[in-house]
Design an enzyme around this catalytic site. Structure first.
Site, PDB file in Angstrom:
ATOM      1  N   TRP A  49      51.279  59.741  10.088  1.00 63.65           N
ATOM      2  CA  TRP A  49      52.704  59.411  10.236  1.00 63.65           C
ATOM      3  C   TRP A  49      53.485  59.797   8.971  1.00 63.65           C
ATOM      4  O   TRP A  49      54.503  60.496   9.049  1.00 63.65           O
ATOM      5  CB  TRP A  49      52.842  57.902  10.522  1.00 63.65           C
ATOM      6  CG  TRP A  49      54.242  57.410  10.726  1.00 63.65           C
ATOM      7  CD1 TRP A  49      55.357  58.161  10.995  1.00 63.65           C
ATOM      8  CD2 TRP A  49      54.691  56.041  10.685  1.00 63.65           C
ATOM      9  NE1 TRP A  49      56.457  57.351  11.138  1.00 63.65           N
ATOM     10  CE2 TRP A  49      56.073  56.046  10.953  1.00 63.65           C
ATOM     11  CE3 TRP A  49      54.052  54.819  10.473  1.00 63.65           C
ATOM     12  CZ2 TRP A  49      56.831  54.864  10.994  1.00 63.65           C
ATOM     13  CZ3 TRP A  49      54.807  53.650  10.521  1.00 63.65           C
ATOM     14  CH2 TRP A  49      56.179  53.668  10.773  1.00 63.65           C
TER      15      TRP A  49
ATOM     16  N   ASP B 234      45.055  60.976  13.389  1.00 62.37           N
ATOM     17  CA  ASP B 234      45.978  60.354  14.351  1.00 62.37           C
ATOM     18  C   ASP B 234      47.391  60.819  14.045  1.00 62.37           C
ATOM     19  O   ASP B 234      47.859  60.704  12.912  1.00 62.37           O
ATOM     20  CB  ASP B 234      45.918  58.828  14.244  1.00 62.37           C
ATOM     21  CG  ASP B 234      46.908  58.158  15.193  1.00 62.37           C
ATOM     22  OD1 ASP B 234      46.618  58.112  16.410  1.00 62.37           O
ATOM     23  OD2 ASP B 234      47.980  57.709  14.728  1.00 62.37           O
TER      24      ASP B 234
ATOM     25  N   TYR C 270      56.456  61.914  15.012  1.00 58.03           N
ATOM     26  CA  TYR C 270      56.367  61.841  13.548  1.00 58.03           C
ATOM     27  C   TYR C 270      57.029  63.088  12.970  1.00 58.03           C
ATOM     28  O   TYR C 270      56.477  64.186  12.998  1.00 58.03           O
ATOM     29  CB  TYR C 270      54.897  61.737  13.087  1.00 58.03           C
ATOM     30  CG  TYR C 270      54.188  60.467  13.515  1.00 58.03           C
ATOM     31  CD1 TYR C 270      54.898  59.360  13.990  1.00 58.03           C
ATOM     32  CD2 TYR C 270      52.807  60.356  13.436  1.00 58.03           C
ATOM     33  CE1 TYR C 270      54.251  58.192  14.379  1.00 58.03           C
ATOM     34  CE2 TYR C 270      52.153  59.178  13.818  1.00 58.03           C
ATOM     35  CZ  TYR C 270      52.884  58.112  14.299  1.00 58.03           C
ATOM     36  OH  TYR C 270      52.237  56.957  14.682  1.00 58.03           O
TER      37      TYR C 270
ATOM     38  N   HIS D 196      52.533  55.679  23.510  1.00 59.68           N
ATOM     39  CA  HIS D 196      52.941  55.259  22.168  1.00 59.68           C
ATOM     40  C   HIS D 196      53.715  53.936  22.208  1.00 59.68           C
ATOM     41  O   HIS D 196      54.943  53.928  22.210  1.00 59.68           O
ATOM     42  CB  HIS D 196      53.797  56.376  21.548  1.00 59.68           C
ATOM     43  CG  HIS D 196      53.941  56.279  20.071  1.00 59.68           C
ATOM     44  ND1 HIS D 196      54.426  57.319  19.318  1.00 59.68           N
ATOM     45  CD2 HIS D 196      53.681  55.282  19.189  1.00 59.68           C
ATOM     46  CE1 HIS D 196      54.462  56.965  18.035  1.00 59.68           C
ATOM     47  NE2 HIS D 196      54.031  55.723  17.942  1.00 59.68           N
TER      48      HIS D 196
ATOM     49  N   SER E  64      48.414  52.986  22.641  1.00 55.40           N
ATOM     50  CA  SER E  64      48.678  52.324  21.377  1.00 55.40           C
ATOM     51  C   SER E  64      49.547  51.125  21.739  1.00 55.40           C
ATOM     52  O   SER E  64      50.520  51.279  22.487  1.00 55.40           O
ATOM     53  CB  SER E  64      49.415  53.267  20.428  1.00 55.40           C
ATOM     54  OG  SER E  64      49.637  52.620  19.199  1.00 55.40           O
TER      55      SER E  64
HETATM   56  N1  LIG Z   1      52.954  52.674  17.076  1.00 52.29           N
HETATM   57  C1  LIG Z   1      51.928  53.366  16.611  1.00 52.29           C
HETATM   58  O1  LIG Z   1      51.151  53.875  17.384  1.00 52.29           O
HETATM   59  C2  LIG Z   1      51.745  53.473  15.125  1.00 52.29           C
HETATM   60  C3  LIG Z   1      52.560  52.733  14.247  1.00 52.29           C
HETATM   61  C4  LIG Z   1      52.271  52.763  12.895  1.00 52.29           C
HETATM   62  C5  LIG Z   1      51.234  53.549  12.411  1.00 52.29           C
HETATM   63  N2  LIG Z   1      50.472  54.288  13.270  1.00 52.29           N
HETATM   64  C6  LIG Z   1      49.364  55.144  12.797  1.00 52.29           C
HETATM   65  O2  LIG Z   1      48.576  54.412  11.851  1.00 52.29           O
HETATM   66  C7  LIG Z   1      48.513  55.124  10.621  1.00 52.29           C
HETATM   67  C8  LIG Z   1      48.345  54.156   9.465  1.00 52.29           C
HETATM   68  O3  LIG Z   1      49.384  53.211   9.402  1.00 52.29           O
HETATM   69  P1  LIG Z   1      50.564  53.310   8.347  1.00 52.29           P
HETATM   70  O4  LIG Z   1      50.561  54.668   7.744  1.00 52.29           O
HETATM   71  O5  LIG Z   1      51.787  52.841   9.021  1.00 52.29           O
HETATM   72  O6  LIG Z   1      50.201  52.197   7.277  1.00 52.29           O
HETATM   73  P2  LIG Z   1      49.050  51.977   6.203  1.00 52.29           P
HETATM   74  O7  LIG Z   1      47.926  52.890   6.481  1.00 52.29           O
HETATM   75  O8  LIG Z   1      48.805  50.524   6.177  1.00 52.29           O
HETATM   76  O9  LIG Z   1      49.784  52.362   4.819  1.00 52.29           O
HETATM   77  C9  LIG Z   1      49.929  53.696   4.451  1.00 52.29           C
HETATM   78  C10 LIG Z   1      50.700  53.806   3.134  1.00 52.29           C
HETATM   79  O10 LIG Z   1      50.084  53.061   2.078  1.00 52.29           O
HETATM   80  C11 LIG Z   1      50.132  53.809   0.859  1.00 52.29           C
HETATM   81  N3  LIG Z   1      48.729  54.115   0.493  1.00 52.29           N
HETATM   82  C12 LIG Z   1      47.766  54.614   1.331  1.00 52.29           C
HETATM   83  N4  LIG Z   1      46.598  54.743   0.696  1.00 52.29           N
HETATM   84  C13 LIG Z   1      46.790  54.312  -0.555  1.00 52.29           C
HETATM   85  C14 LIG Z   1      45.936  54.190  -1.677  1.00 52.29           C
HETATM   86  N5  LIG Z   1      44.648  54.524  -1.613  1.00 52.29           N
HETATM   87  N6  LIG Z   1      46.467  53.695  -2.827  1.00 52.29           N
HETATM   88  C15 LIG Z   1      47.754  53.353  -2.895  1.00 52.29           C
HETATM   89  N7  LIG Z   1      48.613  53.439  -1.870  1.00 52.29           N
HETATM   90  C16 LIG Z   1      48.138  53.915  -0.698  1.00 52.29           C
HETATM   91  C17 LIG Z   1      50.927  55.072   1.149  1.00 52.29           C
HETATM   92  O11 LIG Z   1      52.315  54.885   0.934  1.00 52.29           O
HETATM   93  P3  LIG Z   1      53.044  54.845  -0.527  1.00 52.29           P
HETATM   94  O12 LIG Z   1      52.263  55.685  -1.463  1.00 52.29           O
HETATM   95  O13 LIG Z   1      54.404  55.332  -0.270  1.00 52.29           O
HETATM   96  O14 LIG Z   1      53.032  53.382  -0.880  1.00 52.29           O
HETATM   97  C18 LIG Z   1      50.706  55.248   2.636  1.00 52.29           C
HETATM   98  O15 LIG Z   1      51.684  55.997   3.274  1.00 52.29           O
HETATM   99  C19 LIG Z   1      49.799  55.953  10.638  1.00 52.29           C
HETATM  100  O16 LIG Z   1      49.775  57.026   9.710  1.00 52.29           O
HETATM  101  C20 LIG Z   1      49.839  56.394  12.070  1.00 52.29           C
HETATM  102  O17 LIG Z   1      48.940  57.467  12.291  1.00 52.29           O
HETATM  103  C21 LIG Z   1      50.714  54.260  14.625  1.00 52.29           C
END
Ligand SMILES: NC(=O)c1ccc[n+]([C@@H]2O[C@H](COP(=O)([O-])OP(=O)(O)OC[C@H]3O[C@@H](n4cnc5c(N)ncnc54)[C@H](OP(=O)(O)O)[C@@H]3O)[C@@H](O)[C@H]2O)c1
Length: 328
Positions: free
Chosen positions: A21, A51, A56, A122, A153
């Protein structure tokens, strides 16, 4: 990198995947080359599950993945994408066979492939789970060879339970993390009994569970952690897992004491998710190559001790559950 079986598809995928995303949009600016380098870094680290979604960056995330895969030799990773959110208004009536096929055709073009490994509805309106014809339309796309499999999802546990009653649903993507524990209570057991794959999203609670955020942290106006904090653009549960920011920071401070010496909190949070064997793959997002590498490296973290798991649960119940448990 250890692998797990992806439900009834029988395919093996890396237990730590990559959420694409942030490389598409809604997380502030991520340049084209940085986005590509981040996907390459994940794949170089052994990730074999990506994913993404058609919305996105309005297809940018899918096209970046296609570019990266074009540049790489070797086995193609499992690429899961999504459809439905291009509907405007986003209503159950829009989930017609014709619309779904048009969306899938665009996924195929963006991803540069002739068959999708997995297409997920989605986070459709709850009413969609009461319309078997929507799942029939997905069966037809499978029969035509445009998709290998389909899943959903979901926002809520109740939607997940309803979805897995459809025999063609091979996977459910849901939010599950230290701040969102309800899916493990009932849904995970049901998914496992039906051999439905579970994709865990938002594992780091949008970055909160890395332990790097403070009351002073500021987010870009184009970052949903700024513009969706009250749910102005989409379900508030997608931003910080729906936990009020200050309450989350207090819980993070308490969690710090449970993280073993030398283990980054983000890796601990990912390992905590993988402790449940109903989970098929966890998909942390990343905006930079070093984040993708650090997240993949969480696979090496030792299993979490039982007393630590109990202590995490206690913090959740006391500080977090009142904000989220009954909502999703
Ligand atoms: N409705 C749906 O179906 C839906 C909704 C949401 C997400 N998703 C999917 O789920 C995936 C994961 O969720 P998410 O991206 O929303 O949230 P997440 O994985 O909880 O958080 C990702 C964010 O945390 C920070 N980060 C990641 N790894 C890190 C590390 N090792 N150290 C420090 N900061 C780190 C980065 O942002 P910063 O560096 O800017 O802090 C990153 O963009 C998405 O990419 C997407 O593919 C699907």
């Amino acid at each position: 990198m250890k692998t797990r079986r992806f439900g009834r598809t029988g395919r093996e995928v890396s237990e730590i995947g990559f959420g694409a995303w942030a490389i598409g949009g809604s997380w502030g600016d991520v340049g084209h080359e940085d986005a590509k380098a981040t996907v390459h870094a994940a794949l170089d680290a052994g990730v074999t599950f990506l994913d993404t979604a058609d919305v996105y960056g309005d297809g940018r995330s899918e096209r970046i993945i296609a570019e990266v895969l074009e540049e790489r030799a070797g086995a193609r990773p499992f690429v899961a994408t999504k459809v439905g959110r291009r509907l405007d208004p986003h209503e159950a009536d829009g989930y017609t066979a014709a619309n779904l096929e048009a969306f899938v055709d665009r996924n195929l073009a963006n991803l540069g492939t002739d068959r999708l490994d997995l297409v997920q509805l989605h986070c459709p309106p709850t009413e969609v789970y009461y319309r078997p014809e929507v799942f029939g339309a997905l069966d037809d796309l499978k029969a035509k060879g445009k998709i290998a499999d389909y899943g959903v999802s979901v926002e809520k546990v109740e939607e997940a339970l309803k979805a897995i009653a459809f025999p063609g649903v091979v996977s459910v993507q849901i939010i599950y993390n230290i701040f969102r524990q309800r899916p493990a209570d009932l849904f995970f057991r049901e998914a496992k009994a039906r051999d439905v794959a579970v994709i865990v999203r938002v594992p780091l609670a949008s970055g909160l569970l890395t332990g790097k955020m403070t009351r002073e942290t500021r987010f870009d106006p184009e970052d949903h952690r700024n513009f969706n904090r009250q749910g102005a653009a989409f379900d508030v549960g997608e931003t910080f897992a729906g936990v009020p920011y200050e309450a989350a920071l207090d819980a993070v401070e308490e969690l710090r004491g449970l993280v073993p010496e030398g283990v980054p909190m983000a890796a601990f949070a990912l390992r905590w998710i993988l402790m449940d064997d109903a989970v098929s793959v966890v998909i942390p997002g990343a905006r930079r190559p070093e984040q993708a590498r650090a997240n993949a490296a969480a696979d090496d973290v030792a299993p979490i001790a039982e007393d630590t798991m109990a202590a995490v649960r206690e913090i959740y119940e006391r500080r977090i559950a009142p904000h989220v448990h009954q909502r999703w």
